[in-house]
Design a protein around this motif. Structure first.
Motif, short mmCIF file in Angstrom:
data_model
loop_
_atom_site.label_atom_id
_atom_site.label_comp_id
_atom_site.label_asym_id
_atom_site.label_seq_id
_atom_site.Cartn_x
_atom_site.Cartn_y
_atom_site.Cartn_z
N SER A 89 95.57 24.52 19.40
CA SER A 89 96.48 24.03 20.43
C SER A 89 95.65 23.44 21.57
O SER A 89 94.41 23.50 21.56
N SER A 105 103.66 31.57 26.04
CA SER A 105 103.13 31.47 24.68
C SER A 105 102.83 30.02 24.33
O SER A 105 103.20 29.09 25.06
N VAL A 106 102.17 29.83 23.20
CA VAL A 106 101.83 28.47 22.77
C VAL A 106 103.09 27.66 22.50
O VAL A 106 103.17 26.46 22.84
N ASP A 107 104.11 28.29 21.91
CA ASP A 107 105.36 27.57 21.64
C ASP A 107 106.06 27.15 22.93
O ASP A 107 106.61 26.05 23.01
N VAL A 108 106.03 28.02 23.93
CA VAL A 108 106.65 27.67 25.20
C VAL A 108 105.90 26.52 25.88
O VAL A 108 106.50 25.61 26.45
N THR A 119 99.48 15.00 21.27
CA THR A 119 100.71 15.62 21.76
C THR A 119 100.95 15.37 23.24
O THR A 119 102.07 15.57 23.72
N ASP A 164 104.28 24.18 24.33
CA ASP A 164 104.65 22.95 23.60
C ASP A 164 105.99 22.40 24.08
O ASP A 164 106.15 21.18 24.23
N GLN A 165 106.95 23.28 24.31
CA GLN A 165 108.25 22.82 24.80
C GLN A 165 108.14 22.27 26.22
O GLN A 165 108.82 21.30 26.57
#
Length: 579
Positions: free
Chosen positions: A348, A496-499, A393, A501-502
């Motif tokens: 990431s 977190s990594v997902d947060v 990204t 990204d969002q």
């Protein structure tokens, strides 16, 4: 999928008849239909295939509670049916498959129990075997209307040594009320139903050849004196499909095939809820996909023209044919598994920031957001590709131009992400340019201390990263607003990594909206510079780095959005509204 799949037959005595149909039930079965479900009963056989539980019910499942099968069934009477137009024996309860995932039941009878469904299937059966026929009588066809449903019909012949012309006429039909869905499912239904038909025809052909070998009917009929046609029709020429195929489990197999067909056809096309208009990234991806399809079609057409001009294939041409990927979806999914997929090196943006360090990462991210050329020099191709996948990204899809690995330097107008091997020379003016950032990957000295056999392709401890640029970013430089927000999100360990990204998706969409406003204001309306400065202040992007970022991101706008704005401005209604 709310549809009905049926097998129909044209009986010489009774005309078009429905032999077997499978329908979908979303509601629970009526009271009493589930009797005999307890294990240990010899009359019930259960098995599971693909998540669908199959069971043969002991009692008939009529929609009317307490009514017998004969009184409630809208089908023809027994006196109006012969062996050729009857599938299930008298008193046979039919077949039910239960899908545990969706709690949907797939029920098979000879006729639907509901009178309205029986009328729809009956009309579709008659039209598929008498009215709506394609040239050659065998093949697929589409017909229907809003009132009686839309039908996909595929007619075919089954070999029969006792029939006129040594063959009988059948059709498989799929009925649903959604015309668009049925048309979009045409290629899928055609391939799968064609497979069922080929299997039926193959079994019947074996029986036909065996009967012809034992007692040839053609010679016997030629030697027999002429008899009236009606007299021949009263003979025992009407045979069941199980007799023609010599398969006692034919109806159970057809039920399995029809139930799977309904489930698979319903799950292959799904609806997605889009909140508002599609994003610019979605539009750009759709445009790129359309360009690739046009390019592949033109390439295929050129190859076809070359093959027509040169019909004689040279030696080794067979190998080229074998390399073409088949069009079937199952084969397409297998094509992706031929090449092993390597795990990404950089997980990431946060992982890359930890590896490069805060200062080097900020310099690299600044050049990426500004649209400057990013050059990675490394012997590890997988590492370079992984770095580009992570860095891209931060940009809109339309602003990304990647050459993953090249044997020579490529100019900045061709790509803003360039991967090079360490020996590849870079021009001096590029090294001194303030619009280029170079990341050199060198082996770290401490990697020699690792024991033999402990090397890990995903470990970055054996590498040393050096980030240089002709215009290094000062530590006290404010930089673009989006870069500061990205760094704040990466440093926040509670996210977190997902947060993260969002958050990045939301930030890109926010700044792409500012790009759209600026494009409309400057390129379409041609407003003066003074008004543009006021607009930038309102947008919160009056700083120099923010202006450069907006101008670069403007190149990533989709052609669809630009053409839409131009057509809106040039339309008479738009000009009148401005006046």
């Amino acid at each position: 999928m709310n549809a009905i799949v049926a097998l129909c037959h044209f009986c010489e005595l009774h005309g078009p008849r429905t032999l077997f149909c499978t329908e979908v039930l979303h509601a629970p079965l009526p009271q009493g239909a589930g009797n005999g479900d307890s294990p240990g009963q010899g009359e019930q056989a259960e098995e599971e295939e693909g998540g669908i539980q199959m069971s043969s019910r002991v009692r008939a499942h009529s929609p009317a509670e307490g009514a017998s099968a004969e009184s409630s069934s809208p089908g023809p009477k027994k006196s109006d049916m012969c062996e050729g137009c009857r599938s299930l024996a008298a008193g046979h309860p039919g077949y039910i498959s239960y899908d545990k995932e969706t709690s949907i039941k797939y029920v098979s009878h000879q006729h639907p129990n509901h009178p309205q469904l029986f009328s729809i299937v009956r009309q579709a059966c008659v039209r598929s075997l008498s009215c709506e026929v394609c040239p050659g009588r065998e093949g697929p066809i589409f017909f229907g209307d809003e009132q009686h449903g839309f039908v996909f019909s595929h007619t075919f012949f089954i070999k029969d040594s006792l029939a006129r012309g040594f063959q009988r006429w059948y059709s498989i039909i799929a009925i649903m009320m959604d015309r668009i869905y049925l048309i979009n499912s045409w290629p899928f239904l055609l391939g799968k139903i064609r497979g069922i038909i080929d299997e039926l025809q193959g079994k019947a052909l074996k029986v036909f050849e065996a009967e012809q070998f034992g007692c040839p009917q053609r010679a016997q009929r030629m030697n027999t004196a002429f008899t009236p046609f009606l007299h021949q029709r009263n003979g025992n020429a009407a045979r069941s499909l199980t007799s023609l195929t010599s398969d006692d489990n034919l109806w159970a197999c057809l039920h399995t095939s029809f139930a799977w067909l309904l489930k698979a056809c319903g799950s292959r096309l799904t609806e997605k809820l889009l909140e508002g208009a599609p994003t610019e990234d979605t539009l750009v991806q759709m445009e790129k996909l359309a360009d690739l399809e046009e390019e592949s079609e033109s390439w295929d057409n050129s190859e076809a023209e070359e093959e027509e001009k040169n019909p004689v294939l040279p030696e080794g041409a067979e190998g080229r044919e074998l390399t073409k990927c088949p069009t079937d979806s199952s084969f397409l999914s297998d094509c992706g598994s031929w090449q092993p997929r390597k795990l990404s090196v950089f997980k990431s943006l946060r992982h890359m920031r930890q590896v490069l360090g805060a200062t080097s990462f900020r310099m690299l991210a600044w050049h990426v957001l500004m649209g400057n050329q990013v050059i990675w020099k490394s012997r590890d191709v997988n590492l370079v590709q992984s770095a580009f996948e992570v860095l891209r990204t931060m940009l809109p899809v339309g602003c990304v131009r990647i050459i993953p690995y090249s044997s020579q330097y490529e100019e900045a107008y061709r790509c803003n992400f360039l991967g090079l091997s360490p020996p590849v020379p870079i021009p001096a003016h590029v090294l001194a340019s303030e619009f280029v950032v170079i990341v050199e990957v060198h082996p770290a000295m401490r990697s020699n201390l690792l024991p033999v056999g402990c090397e890990d392709d995903q470990s970055l401890s054996k590498y040393e990263f050096v980030v240089t640029s002709g215009s290094p970013v000062a530590a006290d430089r404010v930089g673009p607003t989006i870069l500061n927000k990205i760094e704040a999100a990466l440093m926040n360990q509670n996210l977190s990594v997902d947060v993260v990204d969002q958050c990045l998706v939301c930030l890109k969409e926010e700044w792409m909206n500012k790009v759209k406003v600026l494009f409309k204001f400057t390129k379409v309306d041609s407003r003066p510079k003074e008004d543009t400065q006021k607009l930038l202040s309102v947008l919160g992007a009056s700083e120099e780095d923010n202006v450069k970022l907006l101008k670069f991101w403007m190149t990533g706008l989709s052609k669809t959005y630009k053409s839409h704005l131009m057509s809106t401005v040039r339309s008479p209604t738009a000009s009148e509204s401005r006046n």
